[in-house]
Design a protein around this motif. Structure first.
Motif, PDB file in Angstrom:
ATOM      1  N   GLY A   1     -59.895 -10.340   1.817  1.00  0.00           N
ATOM      2  CA  GLY A   1     -58.698  -9.946   2.547  1.00  0.00           C
ATOM      3  C   GLY A   1     -59.031  -9.245   3.853  1.00  0.00           C
ATOM      4  O   GLY A   1     -58.423  -9.539   4.894  1.00  0.00           O
ATOM      5  N   PHE A   2     -60.001  -8.352   3.813  1.00  0.00           N
ATOM      6  CA  PHE A   2     -60.397  -7.648   5.031  1.00  0.00           C
ATOM      7  C   PHE A   2     -61.074  -8.579   6.031  1.00  0.00           C
ATOM      8  O   PHE A   2     -60.866  -8.463   7.246  1.00  0.00           O
ATOM      9  CB  PHE A   2     -61.317  -6.469   4.699  1.00  0.00           C
ATOM     10  N   LEU A   3     -61.888  -9.513   5.550  1.00  0.00           N
ATOM     11  CA  LEU A   3     -62.556 -10.446   6.460  1.00  0.00           C
ATOM     12  C   LEU A   3     -61.536 -11.283   7.225  1.00  0.00           C
ATOM     13  O   LEU A   3     -61.692 -11.524   8.428  1.00  0.00           O
ATOM     14  CB  LEU A   3     -63.514 -11.347   5.677  1.00  0.00           C
ATOM     15  N   VAL A   4     -60.497 -11.721   6.536  1.00  0.00           N
ATOM     16  CA  VAL A   4     -59.442 -12.480   7.202  1.00  0.00           C
ATOM     17  C   VAL A   4     -58.687 -11.587   8.182  1.00  0.00           C
ATOM     18  O   VAL A   4     -58.388 -11.990   9.315  1.00  0.00           O
ATOM     19  CB  VAL A   4     -58.474 -13.072   6.157  1.00  0.00           C
ATOM     20  N   TRP A   5     -58.384 -10.371   7.762  1.00  0.00           N
ATOM     21  CA  TRP A   5     -57.662  -9.427   8.617  1.00  0.00           C
ATOM     22  C   TRP A   5     -58.464  -9.100   9.872  1.00  0.00           C
ATOM     23  O   TRP A   5     -57.915  -8.965  10.977  1.00  0.00           O
ATOM     24  CB  TRP A   5     -57.366  -8.163   7.817  1.00  0.00           C
ATOM     25  N   MET A   6     -59.771  -8.979   9.728  1.00  0.00           N
ATOM     26  CA  MET A   6     -60.634  -8.641  10.870  1.00  0.00           C
ATOM     27  C   MET A   6     -60.560  -9.685  11.976  1.00  0.00           C
ATOM     28  O   MET A   6     -60.815  -9.377  13.139  1.00  0.00           O
ATOM     29  CB  MET A   6     -62.090  -8.525  10.403  1.00  0.00           C
ATOM     30  N   MET A   7     -60.223 -10.916  11.622  1.00  0.00           N
ATOM     31  CA  MET A   7     -60.166 -11.979  12.626  1.00  0.00           C
ATOM     32  C   MET A   7     -58.850 -11.983  13.394  1.00  0.00           C
ATOM     33  O   MET A   7     -58.682 -12.777  14.325  1.00  0.00           O
ATOM     34  CB  MET A   7     -60.401 -13.340  11.965  1.00  0.00           C
TER      35      MET A   7
END
Length: 265
Positions: A180-186
């Motif tokens: 979830g955070f990896l997607v949000w970071m983008m």
């Protein structure tokens, strides 16, 4: 600080972040685990050479003690440079910068989260790092930390068959949080730093009193917005150069067309 010096420094910041990650996980300097890490770097990683300050705080909270040494080290760093470690040394901050850099390549839309939610990081610090370990005697932030999952949880499970056999619901939750955070970071600039990180929450108040400060000459500033466009944490620097979100990356100094932003100490 001159724009030339700032340009030289910021041009090397990515390399400093990479070097920091390598040194923090260099394995051969294991004796340094008595020192709190100046960034979010999981101590469970076999190569980690520093202690996790958040893990240490949780341990002391669980045992009902006050971590004077850890708080002293973190306080000293904050008093000297504010949140500079977030911008230059933190491996998870570096990852967020890299992931956001993929946004244009992947044609992802930008998602700007209102800064009024920035108080959440203090909530995570007080509740998940302090109160929950105190009452449950378990380091729940470390159990769920996406940096720990990425740096230690996934690699250890991949190489250790015994651990793979023990994978359960908590591991699935940890991986889901990381994804979830990896997607949000983008889509959002440094979301973990701005809304979750308890280590950043500890250093945030020091930005207004630290020896290293950002100063804006309001008489020459045209409020063009160039500083905010390059800021990794989306600050309008001219509005609040001492913002608790500032990570002292100095990108704003480099791009300011009026040369009205400088670093002083």
């Amino acid at each position: 600080m001159s724009r030339f010096v700032a340009f030289i420094l910021t041009a090397k910041r990515r390399w400093v972040q990479l070097l920091s990650f390598v040194l923090m996980n260099s394995f051969f300097l294991q004796g340094l685990k008595v020192l709190p890490c100046p960034g979010l770097n999981c101590y469970a990683c076999p190569g980690a050479i520093f202690a996790c300050p958040i893990g240490t705080l949780q341990h002391f909270a669980a045992t009902g003690q006050i971590p004077f040494y850890t708080l002293g080290v973190l306080g000293l760093l904050g008093a000297l440079v504010g949140r500079l470690a977030c911008g230059w040394l933190c491996p998870f901050g570096w990852l967020q910068d890299l992931m956001y850099g993929l946004r244009r390549k992947l044609h992802r839309p930008r998602w700007r989260v209102p800064e009024r939610w920035g108080w959440l990081r203090y909530g995570f610090l007080i509740v998940l790092v302090g109160l929950v370990p105190f009452f449950t005697h378990e380091p729940w932030f470390s159990k769920l930390c996406p940096q720990g999952t990425l740096q230690a949880g996934i690699p250890l499970v991949l190489v250790n068959g015994d651990l793979r056999a023990q994978v359960g619901w908590l591991y699935v939750v940890k991986v889901a949080i990381l994804l979830g955070f990896l997607v949000w970071m983008m889509s959002t600039k440094r979301p973990f730093c701005r809304f979750v990180c308890p280590l950043g929450a500890i250093w945030s108040p020091f930005n207004r009193v630290s020896a290293l400060r950002i100063v804006v000459d309001q008489e020459t500033c045209t409020q063009c917005g160039a500083c905010q466009r390059v800021c990794p944490v989306d600050i309008s620097v001219y509005k609040d150069p001492d913002s608790s979100r500032c990570i002292r990356c100095m990108e704003c100094i480099r791009v300011c067309p009026e040369a009205c932003i400088r670093l002083v100490c």
